[in-house]
Design an enzyme around this catalytic site. Structure first.
Site, PDB file in Angstrom:
ATOM      1  N   SER A   1       6.887   7.411  12.788  1.00  0.00           N
ATOM      2  CA  SER A   1       6.765   6.036  12.204  1.00  0.00           C
ATOM      3  C   SER A   1       7.725   4.854  12.896  1.00  0.00           C
ATOM      4  O   SER A   1       8.657   4.911  13.714  1.00  0.00           O
ATOM      5  CB  SER A   1       7.125   6.238  10.610  1.00  0.00           C
ATOM      6  OG  SER A   1       8.300   5.127  10.194  1.00  0.00           O
TER       7      SER A   1
ATOM      8  N   ASP B   1       3.975  -1.199  11.481  1.00  0.00           N
ATOM      9  CA  ASP B   1       3.756   0.081  11.089  1.00  0.00           C
ATOM     10  C   ASP B   1       3.194   0.827  12.278  1.00  0.00           C
ATOM     11  O   ASP B   1       2.323   0.150  12.992  1.00  0.00           O
ATOM     12  CB  ASP B   1       2.696   0.040   9.872  1.00  0.00           C
ATOM     13  CG  ASP B   1       2.226   1.553   9.109  1.00  0.00           C
ATOM     14  OD1 ASP B   1       3.018   1.757   8.261  1.00  0.00           O
ATOM     15  OD2 ASP B   1       1.682   2.209  10.086  1.00  0.00           O
TER      16      ASP B   1
ATOM     17  N   ARG C   1      -0.641  12.898  10.100  1.00  0.00           N
ATOM     18  CA  ARG C   1       0.867  13.481  10.432  1.00  0.00           C
ATOM     19  C   ARG C   1       0.933  14.588   9.586  1.00  0.00           C
ATOM     20  O   ARG C   1       0.763  14.291   8.417  1.00  0.00           O
ATOM     21  CB  ARG C   1       1.888  12.306  10.385  1.00  0.00           C
ATOM     22  CG  ARG C   1       1.875  11.107  11.134  1.00  0.00           C
ATOM     23  CD  ARG C   1       3.066  10.451  11.145  1.00  0.00           C
ATOM     24  NE  ARG C   1       2.943   9.697  12.231  1.00  0.00           N
ATOM     25  CZ  ARG C   1       3.515   7.976  12.388  1.00  0.00           C
ATOM     26  NH1 ARG C   1       4.073   7.637  11.291  1.00  0.00           N
ATOM     27  NH2 ARG C   1       3.515   7.366  13.629  1.00  0.00           N
TER      28      ARG C   1
ATOM     29  N   ARG D   1       9.496   2.978  11.047  1.00  0.00           N
ATOM     30  CA  ARG D   1      10.515   2.254  10.058  1.00  0.00           C
ATOM     31  C   ARG D   1      11.691   2.226  10.853  1.00  0.00           C
ATOM     32  O   ARG D   1      12.428   3.020  11.234  1.00  0.00           O
ATOM     33  CB  ARG D   1      10.566   3.321   9.023  1.00  0.00           C
ATOM     34  CG  ARG D   1      10.916   4.900   9.612  1.00  0.00           C
ATOM     35  CD  ARG D   1      10.816   5.692   7.962  1.00  0.00           C
ATOM     36  NE  ARG D   1       9.677   6.129   8.035  1.00  0.00           N
ATOM     37  CZ  ARG D   1       9.139   7.288   7.603  1.00  0.00           C
ATOM     38  NH1 ARG D   1       9.874   8.471   7.217  1.00  0.00           N
ATOM     39  NH2 ARG D   1       7.854   7.496   7.431  1.00  0.00           N
TER      40      ARG D   1
ATOM     41  N   ASP E   1       0.831  -1.132   0.083  1.00  0.00           N
ATOM     42  CA  ASP E   1      -0.055  -0.082  -0.164  1.00  0.00           C
ATOM     43  C   ASP E   1       0.870   1.393   0.151  1.00  0.00           C
ATOM     44  O   ASP E   1       0.401   2.348  -0.561  1.00  0.00           O
ATOM     45  CB  ASP E   1      -0.828   0.007   1.108  1.00  0.00           C
ATOM     46  CG  ASP E   1      -0.419  -0.142   2.618  1.00  0.00           C
ATOM     47  OD1 ASP E   1       1.094  -0.448   2.513  1.00  0.00           O
ATOM     48  OD2 ASP E   1      -0.852  -0.231   3.636  1.00  0.00           O
ATOM     49  N   HIS E   2       2.318   1.237   0.371  1.00  0.00           N
ATOM     50  CA  HIS E   2       2.817   2.375   0.421  1.00  0.00           C
ATOM     51  C   HIS E   2       3.508   2.730  -0.793  1.00  0.00           C
ATOM     52  O   HIS E   2       3.675   3.896  -1.319  1.00  0.00           O
ATOM     53  CB  HIS E   2       4.085   2.050   1.580  1.00  0.00           C
ATOM     54  CG  HIS E   2       3.280   2.171   2.995  1.00  0.00           C
ATOM     55  ND1 HIS E   2       2.669   1.574   3.668  1.00  0.00           N
ATOM     56  CD2 HIS E   2       3.659   3.423   3.879  1.00  0.00           C
ATOM     57  CE1 HIS E   2       2.220   1.948   4.892  1.00  0.00           C
ATOM     58  NE2 HIS E   2       2.997   2.846   5.099  1.00  0.00           N
TER      59      HIS E   2
HETATM   60  C1  MIC Z   1       4.153   6.237   8.291  1.00  0.00           C
HETATM   61  O1  MIC Z   1       3.075   6.685   8.359  1.00  0.00           O
HETATM   62  O2  MIC Z   1       5.066   7.047   8.605  1.00  0.00           O
HETATM   63  C2  MIC Z   1       4.409   4.963   7.725  1.00  0.00           C
HETATM   64  C3  MIC Z   1       5.113   5.029   6.447  1.00  0.00           C
HETATM   65  O3  MIC Z   1       3.216   4.195   7.689  1.00  0.00           O
HETATM   66  C4  MIC Z   1       5.416   4.358   8.711  1.00  0.00           C
HETATM   67  C5  MIC Z   1       5.895   3.019   8.371  1.00  0.00           C
HETATM   68  C6  MIC Z   1       6.997   3.186   7.219  1.00  0.00           C
HETATM   69  O4  MIC Z   1       7.591   4.105   7.333  1.00  0.00           O
HETATM   70  O5  MIC Z   1       7.143   2.456   6.336  1.00  0.00           O
HETATM   71  C7  MIC Z   1       4.587   4.080   9.897  1.00  0.00           C
HETATM   72  O6  MIC Z   1       3.803   4.696  10.315  1.00  0.00           O
HETATM   73  O7  MIC Z   1       5.156   3.180  10.882  1.00  0.00           O
HETATM   74 FE1  SF4 Z   2      -0.212   4.853   5.098  1.00  0.00          FE
HETATM   75 FE2  SF4 Z   2       1.171   5.643   7.202  1.00  0.00          FE
HETATM   76 FE3  SF4 Z   2      -0.278   7.421   5.978  1.00  0.00          FE
HETATM   77 FE4  SF4 Z   2      -1.286   5.259   7.315  1.00  0.00          FE
HETATM   78  S1  SF4 Z   2      -0.073   6.877   8.235  1.00  0.00           S
HETATM   79  S2  SF4 Z   2      -1.869   5.917   5.198  1.00  0.00           S
HETATM   80  S3  SF4 Z   2      -0.032   3.699   6.966  1.00  0.00           S
HETATM   81  S4  SF4 Z   2       1.763   6.102   5.182  1.00  0.00           S
END
Ligand code: MIC
Ligand code: SF4
Length: 642
Positions: A533, A119, A379, A535, A64-65
């Site tokens: 995140s 995540d 965010r 990550r 999805d990313h």
């Molecule tokens: C995000 O919202 O920052 C992400 C992208 O979903 C991350 C995961 C990632 O960096 O792959 C998260 O929230 O953990």
């Molecule tokens: Fe995707 Fe992270 Fe954004 Fe949720 S917050 S939509 S998991 S990138």
């Protein structure tokens, strides 16, 4: 003493430890989820553990990313993920099927179970009474291999809801209100447990909006009870058999308490650049807006998109606004198509995007210079949208829709009442885009493109850590600051040597070259270092560049664990004043690391050779974390155990 639902779930999953706040506990994990940006590493690590099949009840790998295929990398990664999932016994949700959290809530959530996801917004399934926790990919790999999840027993904050939402107030405003009260670091080490008479006035997807964005508090997770509305939700999903009741005892105890009267809430927004910069909408109404995005794992349910459609129906988005809509799942997409909502959105000029994270992670729709984007997301950290020259405001889908029409943050008093949305009485169920695992014993070839490089492994922890302060940061540094996302960097998630060239590029683009030139070193930071995140690339890539210790005022939970998982020493200033006395470029020496790690409370002495001074640092590790970090991280530790 009456029990709350967090303690009920923890008790039934406890593998070791006692349930007292701050104590180290380990819990059994029933389900895992990964997504494509963190999943490649998680599955590479799982493969490295040489466990042939996942040992969880359910493991799902989502895509999805990393959806924009501007090069071969993402497509290659997706093929790897699909083939490895099939081989090791995991389900695979194909690109196009939706955002992991929305799909998981719909198709896999199960009240009372423990879900661990790579995540940070995994707590979304807390809306369906799961104890759903975000963690680094390596922790997920260990859970898939049958290992327990280690954490500090959290403080349980009871959030008592009273009354019902009225007017333009929405589920988003509940969590924005909690963020206003508690801030982005107010939830560290805590679980937010919603209860009280107001709970029955919120349906499961509204609850999921609240638990999703509890991540922005830094909380371990957030959870709602499983009641008749949870049952109704699961029955609509034709999964009524997974329902079981989960309610707090009448005299349930909480470690801490908040009370929110839903009937008193009014629309709130979080202004740039932090989810806790919360302001009543009426105070900023009239501010010009150039982009509006509705979607993300926070607010892209059927209700969210139908209320958006109802508001813009028969009108056009403002000429100065680019209006984008992302359905959270294919189920939602099909449902809004069937009910006519999609037509209304298209009619209003919405740019309809595929079911994925999209703009939330800077995968397209980067706003223009100096512009303001209003998003129903979770965010708004500086730069996360793909540009440091734009601001993001977080708001409910209702307020986003009004902003799309007005071209400014709306004055709701001019808009009457929100349109009613008929709840769906039937849902289109089609799991055809979720590929099942191969039957045990079937030969499956794992496909690895040239972008996939093995995960580097750290050496054992050194007894003496020395090096220059490569970077000194302020408070609330995000993982987007440490390891940015976006279209250019995200495709490198399975290629640590290449992604490491982007470490800290938002704060200081010279970081990677300096780190290499100086042979690594130390980073110094303020409070809540590493928020956001899950990550683990924000730990692996700096490790690859030679980062050996991080000395800060305080850490965010997941990032701190990721540092330990990759053998980087997390140190906290014993006296915050010493932060002011340390500068970028100072040569630091940390001696007696092994004793400090083993001894627990004593801490370390950090000598500042440049200044000719020294200060005390805390190294507060649990028994488990001590062993992991001594081994150089969780991968070498797991190998030693095996
Ligand atoms: C995000 O919202 O920052 C992400 C992208 O979903 C991350 C995961 C990632 O960096 O792959 C998260 O929230 O953990
Ligand atoms: Fe995707 Fe992270 Fe954004 Fe949720 S917050 S939509 S998991 S990138």
């Amino acid at each position: 003493m009456g029990k709350n639902i967090v303690h009920k779930i923890l008790e039934s999953h406890l593998v070791s430890g006692t349930l007292a706040p701050g104590e180290e506990i380990a819990i059994r994990v029933d389900q895992t989820l990964t997504q494509d940006a963190t999943g490649t590493m998680a599955y590479l690590q799982f493969e490295a553990m040489q466990v042939p099949r996942v040992k969880t009840e359910v493991s799902v790998s989502y895509v999805d990313h990393n959806m924009l295929q501007t090069g071969f990398e993402n497509a290659d990664d997706h093929r790897y993920l699909q083939s490895v999932a099939r081989k090791v016994g995991a389900w695979f949700s194909r690109p196009g099927n939706g955002i992991c959290h929305q799909v998981h809530l719909e198709r896999f959530s199960s009240p009372g179970k423990v879900l661990l996801g790579s995540d940070s917004h995994t707590p979304t399934s807390g809306g369906a009474a799961m104890l759903a926790i975000g963690a680094g990919g390596l922790d997920i790999a260990v859970a898939m291999a049958g290992g327990a999840f280690h954490l500090k027993c959290p403080v349980v904050v009871g959030v008592r809801l009273e009354g019902a939402l009225t007017g333009w107030a929405s589920a988003k405003d509940v969590i924005l209100e909690v963020l206003r009260r508690r801030t982005v670091k107010g939830g560290v080490g805590k679980i937010f447990c919603y209860h009280g008479p107001g709970v029955e006035n919120l349906d499961v997807t509204q609850r999921a909006t609240i638990t999703n964005m509890g991540a922005e508090l830094g909380a371990t997770t957030s959870i709602f009870p499983s009641d008749r509305l949870t049952k109704a939700f699961l029955e609509l999903q034709q999964r009524g058999d997974t329902w079981s009741e989960l309610l707090p005892d009448n005299d349930a105890q909480y470690d801490d308490l908040e009370v929110i009267d839903l009937s008193k809430l009014e629309p709130l927004v979080a202004m740039p650049h932090s989810p806790d910069a919360v302001t009543p909408l009426k105070e900023v109404a009239g501010t010009k807006v150039q982009q509006v995005c509705v979607g993300s794992c926070t607010n892209s349910s059927y209700y969210d998109l139908m209320v958006t459609a109802g508001i813009v129906k028969g009108r056009k988005s403002h000429p100065d606004v680019s209006f984008a809509v992302t359905p959270g799942s294919r189920q939602v997409f099909e449902m809004i198509a069937a009910s006519g909502g999609l037509k209304d959105l298209i009619g209003a000029g919405a740019r309809i995007l595929e079911s994925a994270c999209g703009p939330c992670i800077g995968m397209g729709q980067v706003p223009g210079t100096g512009s303001l984007s209003v998003r129903s997301f979770n965010r708004n950290f500086k730069g996360r949208c793909g540009s440091t020259e734009a601001g993001v405001v977080l708001a409910s889908p209702e307020i986003c829709a009004l902003a799309a029409l007005d071209g400014e943050l709306p004055d709701v008093s001019r808009h009457g009442d929100p349109p009613p949305v008929e709840p769906a009485t039937e849902i289109i169920i089609d799991d055809g885009m979720i590929v099942p695992p191969a039957p045990e014993g079937e030969e499956v070839e794992v496909v690895r493109g040239p972008n996939i490089k093995p995960c580097p492994v750290n050496e054992e922890l050194r007894d003496k850590i020395s090096g220059p302060v490569l970077l000194k940061t302020g408070d609330n540094v995000t993982t987007d600051d440490i390891m940015p996302a976006g279209t250019k960097v995200l495709p490198l998630r399975s290629n640590i040597p290449r992604i490491s060239e982007h470490v800290f590029s938002q704060l200081d683009p010279t970081f990677p070259s300096r780190a290499k030139e100086l042979g690594g070193g130390i980073v110094v930071g303020g409070n809540n270092y590493g928020q956001g995140s899950s990550r683990e690339h924000a730990a692996i890539a700096p490790m690859y560049l030679g980062l050996r210790a991080v000395v800060v005022k305080s850490f965010a939970r997941i990032h701190r664990s990721n540092l330990i998982n990759f053998g980087i020493l997390p140190v906290e200033f014993a006296l915050e004043a010493d932060y002011d006395k340390t500068d970028q470029g100072d040569e630091l020496v940390i001696e007696g690391v092994h004793e400090a790690v083993r001894g627990g409370s004593a801490g370390v002495t950090v000598t500042n050779k440049t200044k000719g001074t020294s200060f005390k640092g805390r190294v507060a590790l649990s028994a488990y974390e001590r062993e992991v970090i001594m081994a150089g991280g969780l991968l070498p530790f797991t190998r030693q155990q095996a």
